[in-house]
Design an enzyme around this catalytic site. Structure first.
Site, PDB file in Angstrom:
ATOM      1  N   ARG A   8       0.842  -1.202   0.000  1.00 59.44           N
ATOM      2  CA  ARG A   8       0.000   0.000   0.000  1.00 59.44           C
ATOM      3  C   ARG A   8       0.874   1.248   0.000  1.00 59.44           C
ATOM      4  NH1 ARG A   8      -4.167   2.514   4.538  1.00 59.44           N
ATOM      5  NH2 ARG A   8      -5.117   4.025   3.116  1.00 59.44           N
ATOM      6  N   HIS A   9       0.420   2.275  -0.699  1.00 59.51           N
ATOM      7  CA  HIS A   9       1.144   3.549  -0.795  1.00 59.51           C
ATOM      8  C   HIS A   9       1.292   4.230   0.569  1.00 59.51           C
ATOM      9  CE1 HIS A   9      -2.515   5.903  -0.148  1.00 59.51           C
ATOM     10  NE2 HIS A   9      -3.121   5.068  -0.981  1.00 59.51           N
ATOM     11  N   ARG A  58       0.330   8.671  -5.846  1.00 59.87           N
ATOM     12  CA  ARG A  58       0.670   8.241  -4.486  1.00 59.87           C
ATOM     13  C   ARG A  58       1.248   6.829  -4.476  1.00 59.87           C
ATOM     14  NH1 ARG A  58      -4.904   8.676  -4.962  1.00 59.87           N
ATOM     15  NH2 ARG A  58      -6.246   6.943  -4.272  1.00 59.87           N
ATOM     16  N   GLU A  82      -7.158   2.516  -7.102  1.00 64.87           N
ATOM     17  CA  GLU A  82      -8.092   2.282  -6.006  1.00 64.87           C
ATOM     18  C   GLU A  82      -9.519   2.144  -6.543  1.00 64.87           C
ATOM     19  OE1 GLU A  82      -9.016   1.000  -3.400  1.00 64.87           O
ATOM     20  OE2 GLU A  82      -8.145   2.238  -1.812  1.00 64.87           O
ATOM     21  N   HIS A 149      -3.218   0.297  -3.641  1.00 60.77           N
ATOM     22  CA  HIS A 149      -4.058   1.030  -2.700  1.00 60.77           C
ATOM     23  C   HIS A 149      -4.743   0.056  -1.736  1.00 60.77           C
ATOM     24  CE1 HIS A 149      -3.596   4.495  -5.469  1.00 60.77           C
ATOM     25  NE2 HIS A 149      -3.587   3.538  -6.371  1.00 60.77           N
TER      26      HIS A 149
END
Length: 209
Positions: A8-9, A58, A82, A149
């Site tokens: 995940r970012h 991101r 996402e 995401h």
């Protein structure tokens, strides 16, 4: 055996404010960039053979921190974005609850299709799952890191594992810059090896929006 790291970012200002990002392109904040730099050496030690990322900044910026250490290029894939949150994107969750009370209640209860033009969980899982499988196929027998995401990671991983929505709701959300590790072999197929791995050095958002 193929190893898939679903990462995940890092943190964004919208994470910190509990604002719905969805597919809005929100950049990492200073904390998010620091998280990526701190975690990148841990993932570099796994000796990845490829790095793939969502094309939202991101995620791609998070992946870039790992690329800087490994020298590997970052491949981008829009399917790793996402979940699309429809009419909620850009709103704080408090605003969502006030303006869309019925849909918000369904979403909180885990309804896979809560309305408000939000992408269904089935569609999300198939989209991200296909991208994860294609990323793994790049390095069959090797290690690939995929920066994506929170919500997309959970559904995509669930799709690969064959888990239904009821099971996935029992799995905690990935914190910012934490990852899930899957492995694949010809006998067992995909199986979960670790979840929510990372450094806990700062408060991190648990919401996957």
């Amino acid at each position: 055996m193929t190893r898939l790291i679903v990462w995940r970012h890092g943190n964004t200002d919208w994470n910190a404010a509990s604002r719905v990002q969805g597919q809005t392109d929100v950049a990492l904040n200073d904390l998010g960039r620091e998280q990526a730099r701190e975690v990148a050496p841990l993932l570099a030690a796994l000796r990845p053979d490829a790095i793939v990322a969502s094309d939202l900044s991101r995620a791609s910026a998070t992946a870039a921190a790992l690329a800087a250490l490994t020298g590997l290029p970052v491949r981008t894939d829009a399917r790793l974005r996402e979940r699309y949150f429809g009419r909620w994107q850009g709103l704080a969750l408090t605003e969502v609850a006030a303006r869309f009370p019925e849909e918000y209640a369904r979403w909180r209860a885990g309804d896979p299709d809560p309305g408000a033009e939000i992408e269904t969980l089935d569609d999300l899982g198939k989209r991200v799952g296909a991208a994860l499988q294609d990323a793994a196929d790049l390095v069959a027998g090797g290690t690939v890191v995929v920066a994506t995401h929170g919500g997309g990671a959970r559904q995509g991983v669930g799709h690969l594992l064959g888990w239904d929505h009821a099971v996935l709701r029992t799995v905690g959300s990935l914190q910012n810059c934490h990852w899930t590790e899957l492995r694949h072999d010809d006998v067992r197929g995909w199986h979960l090896r670790a979840h929510n791995v990372g450094l806990i050095t700062r408060p991190a958002s648990a919401e996957s929006v």
